[in-house]
Write an enzyme that holds these catalytic residues in place. Structure first.
Site, PDB file in Angstrom:
ATOM      1  N   ARG A  93       0.866  -1.183   0.000  1.00  0.00           N
ATOM      2  CA  ARG A  93       0.000   0.000   0.000  1.00  0.00           C
ATOM      3  C   ARG A  93       0.898   1.227   0.000  1.00  0.00           C
ATOM      4  O   ARG A  93       1.942   1.234   0.651  1.00  0.00           O
ATOM      5  CB  ARG A  93      -0.909   0.050   1.235  1.00  0.00           C
ATOM      6  CG  ARG A  93      -1.807  -1.147   1.427  1.00  0.00           C
ATOM      7  CD  ARG A  93      -2.750  -0.932   2.606  1.00  0.00           C
ATOM      8  NE  ARG A  93      -3.357  -2.175   3.054  1.00  0.00           N
ATOM      9  CZ  ARG A  93      -4.429  -2.736   2.514  1.00  0.00           C
ATOM     10  NH1 ARG A  93      -5.009  -2.136   1.488  1.00  0.00           N
ATOM     11  NH2 ARG A  93      -4.921  -3.864   2.981  1.00  0.00           N
ATOM     12  N   ARG A 116      -6.329  -5.434  -0.624  1.00  0.00           N
ATOM     13  CA  ARG A 116      -7.758  -5.147  -0.567  1.00  0.00           C
ATOM     14  C   ARG A 116      -8.051  -3.675  -0.284  1.00  0.00           C
ATOM     15  O   ARG A 116      -7.480  -3.070   0.616  1.00  0.00           O
ATOM     16  CB  ARG A 116      -8.439  -6.013   0.503  1.00  0.00           C
ATOM     17  CG  ARG A 116      -9.958  -6.101   0.330  1.00  0.00           C
ATOM     18  CD  ARG A 116     -10.602  -6.799   1.497  1.00  0.00           C
ATOM     19  NE  ARG A 116      -9.939  -8.025   1.835  1.00  0.00           N
ATOM     20  CZ  ARG A 116     -10.287  -9.229   1.384  1.00  0.00           C
ATOM     21  NH1 ARG A 116     -11.273  -9.331   0.519  1.00  0.00           N
ATOM     22  NH2 ARG A 116      -9.651 -10.301   1.776  1.00  0.00           N
ATOM     23  N   HIS A 129       3.031  -9.504   0.714  1.00  0.00           N
ATOM     24  CA  HIS A 129       2.769  -8.644   1.867  1.00  0.00           C
ATOM     25  C   HIS A 129       4.071  -8.152   2.496  1.00  0.00           C
ATOM     26  O   HIS A 129       4.042  -7.331   3.420  1.00  0.00           O
ATOM     27  CB  HIS A 129       1.935  -9.425   2.895  1.00  0.00           C
ATOM     28  CG  HIS A 129       1.379  -8.602   3.999  1.00  0.00           C
ATOM     29  ND1 HIS A 129       1.815  -8.716   5.305  1.00  0.00           N
ATOM     30  CD2 HIS A 129       0.413  -7.648   4.006  1.00  0.00           C
ATOM     31  CE1 HIS A 129       1.137  -7.873   6.067  1.00  0.00           C
ATOM     32  NE2 HIS A 129       0.283  -7.210   5.315  1.00  0.00           N
ATOM     33  N   TYR A 148       0.334   4.775  12.346  1.00  0.00           N
ATOM     34  CA  TYR A 148       0.524   3.358  12.647  1.00  0.00           C
ATOM     35  C   TYR A 148       1.845   3.184  13.396  1.00  0.00           C
ATOM     36  O   TYR A 148       2.848   3.802  13.038  1.00  0.00           O
ATOM     37  CB  TYR A 148       0.590   2.515  11.371  1.00  0.00           C
ATOM     38  CG  TYR A 148      -0.719   2.272  10.668  1.00  0.00           C
ATOM     39  CD1 TYR A 148      -1.802   3.134  10.810  1.00  0.00           C
ATOM     40  CD2 TYR A 148      -0.874   1.179   9.824  1.00  0.00           C
ATOM     41  CE1 TYR A 148      -2.998   2.912  10.146  1.00  0.00           C
ATOM     42  CE2 TYR A 148      -2.061   0.941   9.146  1.00  0.00           C
ATOM     43  CZ  TYR A 148      -3.117   1.812   9.312  1.00  0.00           C
ATOM     44  OH  TYR A 148      -4.295   1.593   8.647  1.00  0.00           O
ATOM     45  N   ARG A 178      -2.816  -7.438  19.147  1.00  0.00           N
ATOM     46  CA  ARG A 178      -3.741  -6.317  19.024  1.00  0.00           C
ATOM     47  C   ARG A 178      -5.167  -6.757  18.749  1.00  0.00           C
ATOM     48  O   ARG A 178      -6.118  -6.214  19.290  1.00  0.00           O
ATOM     49  CB  ARG A 178      -3.274  -5.399  17.887  1.00  0.00           C
ATOM     50  CG  ARG A 178      -4.114  -4.148  17.701  1.00  0.00           C
ATOM     51  CD  ARG A 178      -3.879  -3.524  16.343  1.00  0.00           C
ATOM     52  NE  ARG A 178      -4.515  -4.263  15.262  1.00  0.00           N
ATOM     53  CZ  ARG A 178      -4.182  -4.155  13.983  1.00  0.00           C
ATOM     54  NH1 ARG A 178      -3.186  -3.379  13.626  1.00  0.00           N
ATOM     55  NH2 ARG A 178      -4.826  -4.847  13.060  1.00  0.00           N
ATOM     56  N   HIS A 224       0.856  -1.865  15.023  1.00  0.00           N
ATOM     57  CA  HIS A 224       0.979  -2.619  13.774  1.00  0.00           C
ATOM     58  C   HIS A 224       2.309  -3.360  13.671  1.00  0.00           C
ATOM     59  O   HIS A 224       2.531  -4.109  12.721  1.00  0.00           O
ATOM     60  CB  HIS A 224       0.818  -1.632  12.602  1.00  0.00           C
ATOM     61  CG  HIS A 224       0.599  -2.276  11.271  1.00  0.00           C
ATOM     62  ND1 HIS A 224       1.559  -2.299  10.279  1.00  0.00           N
ATOM     63  CD2 HIS A 224      -0.479  -2.915  10.756  1.00  0.00           C
ATOM     64  CE1 HIS A 224       1.083  -2.930   9.216  1.00  0.00           C
ATOM     65  NE2 HIS A 224      -0.147  -3.311   9.471  1.00  0.00           N
TER      66      HIS A 224
END
Length: 835
Positions: free
Chosen positions: A413, A443, A473, A506, A602, A630
């Site tokens: 992203r 997504r 990822h 984050y 988390r 994160h």
């Protein structure tokens, strides 16, 4: 502490634990296939959203921070219904009846999710209606009902509607001449029943509330405060201008959520870009999974919407108050510091500032980012460290350095105005070899990533779109540079995306290193993105889906072996989720072997902690605060020779088996020290941390009487500020008076006294006695198990706020335990056989 809450208990709608281990210490006696041992994934995620909702309810938070979380909860639950509930509904429609590891079928999970979600929406609406809205008005920010406007304000609103809103509206009627209108995903709509004069039956018309107009319409006032009215109320009050010559019989607001789980078989797709474009198109018309409906909606409208949208009663939520709080985030932009948390601006890392971290003999203008990395590894803490001044600088210098030969990056992203992409374009313009992996299947970022692919390809840059059957990822970048002693490799391995905006909100980590082995491993990973296969041998990195599961499993089992042999054994995992049933089973086995396990998870956690005979040495925590946690850190104590890892992978099946992920070992002592501090800090947090119970519910941790408040994120902001002010080249100063320093090892073997006891035990006055005023959590020594009374020289009570017992091990070290039963079990194992 919290408005409209039942204490701080966050219920997860999990079934009670009914496990019969009848005291058998044999690990094999426990049936780890028992479905009662595993929590449901979807309900666990809803439990996390309940903790996020608590930030709205918690009166300790400033008012506009609560409003910010009001919007976040809506966004999060939207995505949950689009992804998770949509997936369950797809399985139901396909006739899937296979049970998950927790024993539920898709339908049973779907029913449980809807049952658990309803009260959350009610609490959110009640908090806004009864607490937040009045508090905003008292603070001079009023969200008024349209009926409360003055005549003058109503005239101005009518003029605003006619000039600025009415031209954007398109009423869509449903009658014999018009089909039922398409309702787009997450759009707010007004259902209007009208009747022509002389007719009996009303006509249904859908009016979409325009998303390109401000949702909170400001009303002119004479006072110092600010007044707003919701756009949908402006539209409703002026429908006679939109629908003239008819009677308005009734109106109702509604919002539809559609399934986002739309996929195409990649194996048969001729082109991955074409496949993603098709997915995006299909998602627009996907089946409905939820409808939010204004309370008091006429049955005529309700029944019509349910029939035309193929929704069941369970999928309809009747809500008091506004539908969709996402745009309420705009209120947080007001210049009202008295209603907000203190501002935080990410700081430069001292090692990467213009002259920070330089040896006294060095000249600042000669220092490059590569010189700094080559001296020692650098750990970046976001959002405490600036993304622009660290990662972006790394890429910018690489793009413009004449000695750099190649740059490779994996983009999952990135921002819509990404400077990262521009750096890669600049590098190509400067004649460097540039290869970019852009994951098209990220997504809700598919469209953004498609556009970046086109931009990069137009610049002549080689772009890999993804891998069939896998999602990429990993968050990694590699710079290849010609230097006097040969070609050097500079790597960035991170837990977060190359996204300058999310890096401000984050909590993530990034490792900049010149480690040759890590660089060579990344060469193999990037070759896989463009080549035919993924290598199965790596020097240092843990890479999924080829080596990571095997390596993590082996390390958990190694800790269990250490515990069985009486050596130091400890596991600490900080991650977003622990969902993979196999890893949960490994952790259960490690706990039964006596490994002390702390999990800072988390979000989703399938494991049940604190069950006698199964997981009594496991504690699970969750931290929810202003920044989204994160980062992923894994710690294995390894009998006094600890290992640290960081990277992109959670302990989920999709991360270990279905994604390309990278996790790096951390060898640099200064970086390990920082990771150790972060983990210790998380375990001491008593402001933003929650403790998980065996049934899947959570209790918020609060300071004991006279105990200082420890907030992980506040401390790390202070530590990074201290490093910035003093020029500490570690980037944070890993020290805080409220954080114990003996929870984790720093890599130095524990010294042993000549009497066989650990040097760390000198705080105890004598065997079996307490340090200072500490007391075991289970009572006095009169209540101790017989095995502890029989071996008073084999245990003691340490001076620790976290552990109640320390048990001496046969090799002269010690192991901490939190409960008397766990300590007794260790003494039984280690010392019951001695004469």
């Amino acid at each position: 502490m919290s408005d409209l809450t039942d204490g701080s208990h966050a219920h997860a709608a999990a079934p009670p634990v009914d496990l019969d281990f009848d005291g058998d210490d044999d690990e094999r006696a426990v049936d780890l296939d028992d479905t009662d041992l595993y929590l449901n994934r979807e309900l666990s995620e809803l439990a996390f959203q309940r903790r996020v909702l608590n930030e709205v309810l918690d009166e300790r938070n400033p008012l506009l921070e609560r409003i910010r979380f009001l919007a976040i909860v809506t966004k999060n639950l939207d995505e949950f219904f689009m992804k998770r509930v949509g997936g369950l509904k797809q399985q139901m429609d396909a006739g899937v009846t296979e049970r998950a590891v927790d024993g539920r079928t898709p339908r049973e999970q779907w029913e449980a999710v809807h049952e658990a979600a309803g009260p959350m929406f009610e609490r959110q609406a009640a908090c806004y209606r009864d607490v937040l809205r009045p508090a905003l008005a008292e603070a001079g920010i009023e969200v008024a009902d349209y009926d409360d406007l003055t005549e003058t304000q109503e005239r101005k609103m009518r003029s605003y509607f006619e000039e600025s809103v009415l031209p954007t509206l398109t009423p869509l009627s449903f009658d014999p001449a018009h089909p039922f209108p398409f309702i787009s995903n997450r759009s707010l709509s007004l259902a209007v029943l009208t009747r022509k004069r002389g007719e009996t039956d009303p006509t249904f018309t859908r009016v979409k509330i325009p998303q390109n107009r401000p949702r909170l319409v400001e009303v002119e006032t004479r006072g110092s405060g600010r007044r707003f009215v919701l756009l949908e109320e402006v539209v409703r009050a002026n429908l006679d201008l939109l629908l003239p010559n008819v009677d308005i019989v009734d109106t109702a607001l509604f919002r539809l959520t559609r399934n986002a789980e739309v996929r195409r078989n990649e194996e048969v797709a001729e082109d991955l870009i074409e496949a993603i474009q098709e997915v995006l198109e299909q998602r627009r018309f996907a089946s409905a999974v939820r409808m939010e409906l204004e309370a008091g909606t006429p049955d005529t409208v309700r029944d019509l919407l349910m029939e035309e949208l193929d929704l069941s009663e369970r999928e309809v939520y009747d809500l008091e108050g506004p539908i969709d709080y996402r745009e309420f985030m705009d209120l947080t932009g007001h210049d009202r510091p008295d209603l907000k948390l203190d501002d935080w601006s990410p700081l430069p890392h001292p090692r990467l500032s213009v002259d920070g971290g330089l040896p006294e003999s060095a000249e600042s203008h000669d220092e490059t980012v590569f010189d700094a990395i080559r001296r020692d590894d650098i750990l970046l803490h976001h959002p405490y460290h600036s993304f622009t001044d660290t990662v972006q600088r790394f890429l910018d210098e690489a793009a413009n350095d004449p000695d750099v030969l190649a740059i490779k990056a994996a983009i999952y992203r990135t921002a819509s105005d990404s400077k990262v992409i521009q750096s890669l374009i600049d590098a190509a313009d400067n004649g460097k070899q540039v290869a970019v992996m852009v994951e098209l299947k990220a997504r809700f970022d598919e469209q953004n990533n498609l556009e970046w692919v086109r931009t990069l390809e137009e610049e002549g840059i080689h772009v890999a779109y993804g891998t069939v059957g896998l999602k990429t990822h990993t968050k990694t970048a590699l710079v290849v540079r010609e230097e006097d002693d040969g070609v050097q490799l500079y790597s960035h391995v991170a837990t977060g995306n190359y996204h300058s905006e999310t890096a401000k909100g984050y909590v993530d980590l990034g490792l900049l290193t010149a480690d040759r082995d890590i660089g060579q491993d990344l060469v193999k990973v990037f070759n896989f993105f463009t080549g035919p296969s993924l290598d199965e041998e790596f020097r240092k990195l843990l890479i999924s889906p080829v080596t990571m599961r095997e390596r993590l499993t082996a390390m958990v089992r190694r800790e269990a072996d250490h515990a069985r042999e009486g050596r130091r054994a400890r596991i600490v995992v900080k991650a977003n989720a622990l969902e993979d049933p196999e890893m949960v089973e490994e952790l259960y086995r490690a706990s039964m072997a006596g490994v002390d396990i702390d999990l800072v998870i988390r979000d989703i956690c399938r494991l049940r902690p604190g069950i006698e005979g199964l997981s009594e040495t496991v504690d699970v925590y969750s931290i929810v605060d202003r920044f989204l946690e994160h980062s992923r850190i894994f710690y294995f104590e390894n009998a006094g020779d600890p290992e640290y890892y960081l990277g992109s992978a959670d302990w989920m099946t999709r991360n270990l088996d279905n994604r390309v992920e990278a996790v790096a070992p951390v060898d640099d002592p200064a970086v390990r020290e920082q990771l150790r501090f972060v983990l210790e800090l998380c375990l001491r947090d008593n402001r933003s941390a929650w403790t998980m119970n065996p049934d899947g519910t959570y209790d918020q941790r609060v300071p004991e009487e006279n105990e200082p408040t420890v907030n992980t994120q506040d401390v790390l902001m202070a530590c990074s500020r201290a490093a910035h002010e003093t020029g500490d080249d570690r980037g944070i100063v890993p020290e805080h008076p409220a954080v114990e320093t003996d929870l984790l090892l720093d890599g130095t073997p524990t010294p042993t006294r000549t009497d066989g006891a650990s040097a760390h035990q000198e705080g105890a006055d004598s065997p079996g006695e307490r340090d200072g005023d500490s007391e075991p959590t289970t009572g006095s020594t009169d209540e101790l198990p017989a095995v502890l009374d029989a071996h008073p020289d084999r245990w003691y009570v340490p001076d620790s706020q976290r552990y109640s017992f320390a048990v001496r091990t046969p090799d002269g070290d010690r192991t901490y335990r939190k409960t008397v039963d766990a300590a007794a079990a260790l003494v039984e194992r280690y010392w019951a056989g001695e004469e």
